[in-house]
Design a protein around this motif. Sequence first.
Motif, PDB file in Angstrom:
ATOM      1  N   PRO A  13      36.836  38.910  29.102  1.00  0.00           N
ATOM      2  CA  PRO A  13      37.997  38.681  30.815  1.00  0.00           C
ATOM      3  C   PRO A  13      37.524  37.136  31.388  1.00  0.00           C
ATOM      4  N   ARG A  14      36.184  37.201  31.718  1.00  0.00           N
ATOM      5  CA  ARG A  14      35.928  35.847  32.118  1.00  0.00           C
ATOM      6  C   ARG A  14      35.763  34.362  31.720  1.00  0.00           C
ATOM      7  N   LEU A  15      36.366  35.205  30.011  1.00  0.00           N
ATOM      8  CA  LEU A  15      36.652  33.726  28.842  1.00  0.00           C
ATOM      9  C   LEU A  15      38.144  33.524  29.454  1.00  0.00           C
ATOM     10  N   ALA A  16      38.997  34.853  29.506  1.00  0.00           N
ATOM     11  CA  ALA A  16      40.493  34.783  29.605  1.00  0.00           C
ATOM     12  C   ALA A  16      40.840  33.601  31.354  1.00  0.00           C
ATOM     13  N   VAL A  17      40.291  33.752  32.238  1.00  0.00           N
ATOM     14  CA  VAL A  17      40.182  33.785  33.440  1.00  0.00           C
ATOM     15  C   VAL A  17      39.193  32.042  33.373  1.00  0.00           C
ATOM     16  N   GLY A  18      38.493  31.924  32.240  1.00  0.00           N
ATOM     17  CA  GLY A  18      37.880  30.478  32.673  1.00  0.00           C
ATOM     18  C   GLY A  18      39.210  29.598  31.986  1.00  0.00           C
ATOM     19  N   THR A 106      41.644  40.022  39.498  1.00  0.00           N
ATOM     20  CA  THR A 106      40.380  38.869  39.106  1.00  0.00           C
ATOM     21  C   THR A 106      38.805  39.407  39.998  1.00  0.00           C
ATOM     22  N   PRO A 107      38.792  39.984  40.441  1.00  0.00           N
ATOM     23  CA  PRO A 107      37.556  40.476  40.843  1.00  0.00           C
ATOM     24  C   PRO A 107      37.132  41.656  40.722  1.00  0.00           C
ATOM     25  N   PHE A 108      37.560  42.485  39.966  1.00  0.00           N
ATOM     26  CA  PHE A 108      37.127  43.536  39.323  1.00  0.00           C
ATOM     27  C   PHE A 108      36.311  43.323  38.102  1.00  0.00           C
ATOM     28  N   VAL A 109      36.917  42.167  37.615  1.00  0.00           N
ATOM     29  CA  VAL A 109      36.033  42.049  35.733  1.00  0.00           C
ATOM     30  C   VAL A 109      35.337  40.689  36.332  1.00  0.00           C
ATOM     31  N   PHE A 110      35.507  40.492  37.455  1.00  0.00           N
ATOM     32  CA  PHE A 110      33.622  39.339  37.884  1.00  0.00           C
ATOM     33  C   PHE A 110      32.811  40.378  39.025  1.00  0.00           C
ATOM     34  N   GLY A 111      32.847  40.120  40.264  1.00  0.00           N
ATOM     35  CA  GLY A 111      32.202  40.718  40.813  1.00  0.00           C
ATOM     36  C   GLY A 111      31.603  42.441  40.631  1.00  0.00           C
ATOM     37  N   GLY A 112      32.629  42.419  40.455  1.00  0.00           N
ATOM     38  CA  GLY A 112      33.152  43.992  40.677  1.00  0.00           C
ATOM     39  C   GLY A 112      31.994  44.996  38.810  1.00  0.00           C
ATOM     40  N   LEU A 113      32.141  44.431  38.167  1.00  0.00           N
ATOM     41  CA  LEU A 113      32.185  44.738  37.247  1.00  0.00           C
ATOM     42  C   LEU A 113      30.128  44.231  36.716  1.00  0.00           C
ATOM     43  N   TYR A 128      20.352  41.230  35.177  1.00  0.00           N
ATOM     44  CA  TYR A 128      21.415  40.334  35.687  1.00  0.00           C
ATOM     45  C   TYR A 128      20.930  38.958  34.724  1.00  0.00           C
ATOM     46  N   ALA A 129      20.076  38.323  33.774  1.00  0.00           N
ATOM     47  CA  ALA A 129      20.690  37.939  33.010  1.00  0.00           C
ATOM     48  C   ALA A 129      21.760  37.344  31.685  1.00  0.00           C
ATOM     49  N   ILE A 130      21.609  38.889  31.735  1.00  0.00           N
ATOM     50  CA  ILE A 130      23.126  38.913  30.837  1.00  0.00           C
ATOM     51  C   ILE A 130      24.055  38.940  31.411  1.00  0.00           C
ATOM     52  N   ASP A 131      24.224  39.111  32.387  1.00  0.00           N
ATOM     53  CA  ASP A 131      25.638  39.415  33.099  1.00  0.00           C
ATOM     54  C   ASP A 131      25.848  37.419  33.233  1.00  0.00           C
ATOM     55  N   ALA A 132      24.710  37.170  33.384  1.00  0.00           N
ATOM     56  CA  ALA A 132      25.065  35.214  33.930  1.00  0.00           C
ATOM     57  C   ALA A 132      25.406  34.846  32.393  1.00  0.00           C
ATOM     58  N   LEU A 133      24.324  35.258  31.390  1.00  0.00           N
ATOM     59  CA  LEU A 133      25.188  34.429  30.228  1.00  0.00           C
ATOM     60  C   LEU A 133      26.275  34.701  29.358  1.00  0.00           C
ATOM     61  N   ALA A 134      27.205  36.619  29.943  1.00  0.00           N
ATOM     62  CA  ALA A 134      28.606  36.643  29.788  1.00  0.00           C
ATOM     63  C   ALA A 134      28.736  35.781  30.757  1.00  0.00           C
ATOM     64  N   TYR A 135      28.623  35.513  32.228  1.00  0.00           N
ATOM     65  CA  TYR A 135      29.673  34.400  32.647  1.00  0.00           C
ATOM     66  C   TYR A 135      29.149  32.981  32.138  1.00  0.00           C
ATOM     67  N   ASN A 136      28.516  31.921  31.312  1.00  0.00           N
ATOM     68  CA  ASN A 136      28.534  31.112  31.089  1.00  0.00           C
ATOM     69  C   ASN A 136      29.253  30.987  29.365  1.00  0.00           C
ATOM     70  N   ALA A 158      47.576  29.331  22.993  1.00  0.00           N
ATOM     71  CA  ALA A 158      46.702  29.618  24.168  1.00  0.00           C
ATOM     72  C   ALA A 158      46.616  30.284  25.021  1.00  0.00           C
ATOM     73  N   THR A 159      47.990  30.489  25.383  1.00  0.00           N
ATOM     74  CA  THR A 159      47.786  30.957  26.610  1.00  0.00           C
ATOM     75  C   THR A 159      48.041  32.447  26.492  1.00  0.00           C
ATOM     76  N   LEU A 160      48.803  32.867  25.194  1.00  0.00           N
ATOM     77  CA  LEU A 160      48.555  34.211  24.391  1.00  0.00           C
ATOM     78  C   LEU A 160      47.177  35.182  24.463  1.00  0.00           C
ATOM     79  N   ALA A 161      46.502  34.032  23.566  1.00  0.00           N
ATOM     80  CA  ALA A 161      45.337  34.082  23.598  1.00  0.00           C
ATOM     81  C   ALA A 161      44.072  34.540  24.773  1.00  0.00           C
ATOM     82  N   MET A 162      44.337  33.833  25.589  1.00  0.00           N
ATOM     83  CA  MET A 162      43.559  34.294  26.892  1.00  0.00           C
ATOM     84  C   MET A 162      44.054  36.091  27.174  1.00  0.00           C
TER      85      MET A 162
END
Length: 392
Positions: A13-18, A106-113, A128-136, A158-162
Amino acid sequence: MSVSTYLAAATPPRLAVGGITIAIPVLAVEQHVGVAVGGLLASAALGPSIVAAPIAGAMLDRSRRPGALIAGAGIVIAAAYAFAAFLGPVPAWAVAIALVIAGTVTPFVFGGLSSFVTESIPEERRAYAIDALAYNLGAVAGPAAVAAAAALGSARIATLAMAAAALVGAVATVPLRLRPAAHPDGHERPSFLGTIAAGFRHIATHRPLAVITASGTLSQFGSGGLAIAAVALSVARTGDAGEGAVIVTAFAIGGLLGALWNSRRPPRRSPEWVMGWGFAATGLCTVAAAADLGPAWAIAAVGASGLFTAPSAAAMLLIRKQQSPPELRSQVFTVGAGLRAAAAAAGAAVAGLAAGVGAEVLIVAIGVVWVASGAMLLAYPAGAPAIDGSAD
């Protein structure tokens, strides 16, 4: 629950939003509705998160099935992005409504998760190192996936891929089996608005949390202006705006490398030390990029600045967890993430307005903002104990 299980839920989901912030403007150009409309639509996908963040956090803190809320948010995002893929045949105003709805959840899949990561990975620093990795991973893979899909087909693909990535994340949330937040025994649960008020009061008045929230928000103000400054620097020195994209990519790759290293070897220093010095190091490397020593120097300096962002972000997430009572934790995480998103948008806007002052001045100013955000950690109370019952 394994690291791979959490990454499978958190990264897509973070990939999709990015990626959507790149895909939508490109799609708008392809469909001849204008790049300005594309920019507004991209903003519609992100802007509502700052308003929705405390509501999302309170819902997660009060819910008996937080995993269902997070999975549902992923499904809503996927549906909205799939609808947005048909911009052109579908009018821009209708796509805007869909993207606003996506931005609201979107906050559910970012800070919420993020607020539940220690349920999957018990060791806090590693979690939290792993969570930071997911964001990056999302920050790098999202735009890269959009570029690849657009090159092979079109921005619609591309949009459908997201949209597909968001759906994958929703499905992958199910195995996490997230448990509801703990609440103090013998206390009457406050109303929904009372829960939100308690969350804001805790963020604003609990000094350790107030310091790291202010510092983390200010750092994103600088980060948000980096892309504008990089393009301005490239145009000023080589006349090629495309080189600015290379500089920004170097920052993202540096961030990913730092996240990979941090996930394997989290630093043992106190999290406030890691956060403060990480932000300061990012700023100093960014300032160094202003030296006119050739394009390779700017790319290398900004890339080096990215190396420190993941350890400092992971430290910030760890402090959020340790300094939040369980019954308010999701709200602390979602509000913090929402403030950072808003600060990044404001930074981009200010950098755009200030572009006329000179590219080097702009790059230095962004670096100084990062250094200042690190210096704010000097106000962190020494030896502040964790209030969530965990040990550092």
